[in-house]
Design a protein around this motif. Structure first.
Motif, PDB file in Angstrom:
ATOM      1  N   SER A  31     -13.293  26.916  22.618  1.00 53.25           N
ATOM      2  CA  SER A  31     -13.281  27.594  21.331  1.00 53.25           C
ATOM      3  C   SER A  31     -13.185  26.549  20.213  1.00 53.25           C
ATOM      4  O   SER A  31     -12.966  25.377  20.488  1.00 53.25           O
ATOM      5  N   PRO A  32     -13.339  26.956  18.940  1.00 51.74           N
ATOM      6  CA  PRO A  32     -13.188  26.018  17.837  1.00 51.74           C
ATOM      7  C   PRO A  32     -11.843  25.314  17.876  1.00 51.74           C
ATOM      8  O   PRO A  32     -10.849  25.871  18.322  1.00 51.74           O
ATOM      9  N   GLY A  33     -11.810  24.102  17.374  1.00 51.38           N
ATOM     10  CA  GLY A  33     -10.583  23.316  17.435  1.00 51.38           C
ATOM     11  C   GLY A  33     -10.675  22.314  18.556  1.00 51.38           C
ATOM     12  O   GLY A  33     -11.743  22.028  19.056  1.00 51.38           O
ATOM     13  N   GLY A  34      -9.547  21.797  18.942  1.00 49.33           N
ATOM     14  CA  GLY A  34      -9.537  20.767  19.969  1.00 49.33           C
ATOM     15  C   GLY A  34      -8.337  19.881  19.766  1.00 49.33           C
ATOM     16  O   GLY A  34      -7.332  20.323  19.204  1.00 49.33           O
TER      17      GLY A  34
ATOM     18  N   PRO B  49     -16.261  26.584  12.214  1.00 50.26           N
ATOM     19  CA  PRO B  49     -14.865  27.061  12.270  1.00 50.26           C
ATOM     20  C   PRO B  49     -13.860  25.986  12.651  1.00 50.26           C
ATOM     21  O   PRO B  49     -12.710  26.058  12.221  1.00 50.26           O
ATOM     22  N   ASP B  50     -14.263  24.976  13.436  1.00 50.13           N
ATOM     23  CA  ASP B  50     -13.268  23.964  13.792  1.00 50.13           C
ATOM     24  C   ASP B  50     -12.924  23.076  12.603  1.00 50.13           C
ATOM     25  O   ASP B  50     -11.770  22.665  12.443  1.00 50.13           O
ATOM     26  N   ILE B  51     -13.940  22.784  11.743  1.00 53.61           N
ATOM     27  CA  ILE B  51     -13.659  22.026  10.530  1.00 53.61           C
ATOM     28  C   ILE B  51     -12.774  22.845   9.603  1.00 53.61           C
ATOM     29  O   ILE B  51     -11.865  22.313   8.956  1.00 53.61           O
ATOM     30  N   ALA B  52     -13.026  24.175   9.552  1.00 52.85           N
ATOM     31  CA  ALA B  52     -12.210  25.045   8.693  1.00 52.85           C
ATOM     32  C   ALA B  52     -10.759  25.016   9.135  1.00 52.85           C
ATOM     33  O   ALA B  52      -9.843  24.945   8.311  1.00 52.85           O
TER      34      ALA B  52
END
Lengths: 140, 79
Positions: A31-34, B49-52
């Motif tokens: 998923s987004p993030g890490g 979304p990960d940058i957000a």
């Protein structure tokens, strides 16, 4: 800062922040993030602890020595995983060619060594953020 | 969606100009935090979304705290 409301809310909210950070780190390959985003969230939870309870209390839980060791350990863990790839397949950070198990697509245990690397990055970012903040805020 | 985008970008530009023109550094930091929050929403609209997530944690949270920590060691008003 000696405020009852701030201290009570901090005590209530910190476990949820850290759980969310661990969730983001462990789902880094799905998923987004890490590693970076999750480590930043965990570091922010300790910064909140310092703001509410003072630097002495946070240092009694997590001293500067521990954050330094974790910081160095995260980098060494990353390089170690990369060197496993070199030793087996001749490619730095080799994943599938080095024989890491792939698991089933979409589950948490999948993607070979990517989740192991993400854990190392998360530890490194969290401890860097904590020690940076403590160095700035510290009275000399 | 288009008008939301337009409003957010105009707010972003207004925030960026206001940060530069404010003399009180604490107010400048608060404006900068709102700039980061709007930037995080814009990253979400741009499908990153990960940058957000990182922008909301670093830009709006940690940077603000670090700047306030620095200001508490130095002056509050700009000369």
């Amino acid at each position: 800062m000696d405020d009852l409301i701030v201290k009570t809310v901090t005590k209530l909210i910190i476990p949820f922040i850290q759980l969310y950070g661990i969730f983001v780190i462990l789902h880094g390959h799905l998923s987004p993030g890490g590693g970076f985003a999750g480590g930043a969230i965990i570091g922010a939870s300790f910064i909140l602890l310092t703001l509410a309870f003072g630097i002495e209390y946070t240092k009694s839980i997590l001293s500067a020595k521990v954050t330094e060791r974790v910081e160095i350990g995260g980098v060494i863990w990353y390089i170690f995983i990369g060197l496993i790839g070199i030793a087996i397949s001749g490619v730095f950070l080799g994943n599938r060619v080095a024989g890491f198990p792939m698991g089933t697509f979409g589950s948490v245990i999948s993607g070979g060594m990517i989740s192991l690397i993400t854990i190392g990055i998360g530890l490194k970012v969290a401890s860097t953020m904590i020690s940076l903040f403590h160095h700035i805020i510290e009275e000399d | 969606m288009r008008y939301l985008n337009l409003i957010l970008i105009l707010f972003l530009i207004a925030c960026a100009i206001a940060v530069e023109r404010t003399k009180d550094l604490v107010s400048a930091i608060v404006i900068f935090a709102s700039y980061s929050l709007v930037m995080a929403i814009l990253w979400l609209i741009l499908r990153a979304p990960d940058i957000a997530m990182t922008e909301a944690a670093i830009g709006a949270g940690v940077t603000t705290v670090l700047f306030i920590g620095v200001i508490s060691r130095t002056r509050r008003m700009e000369k």
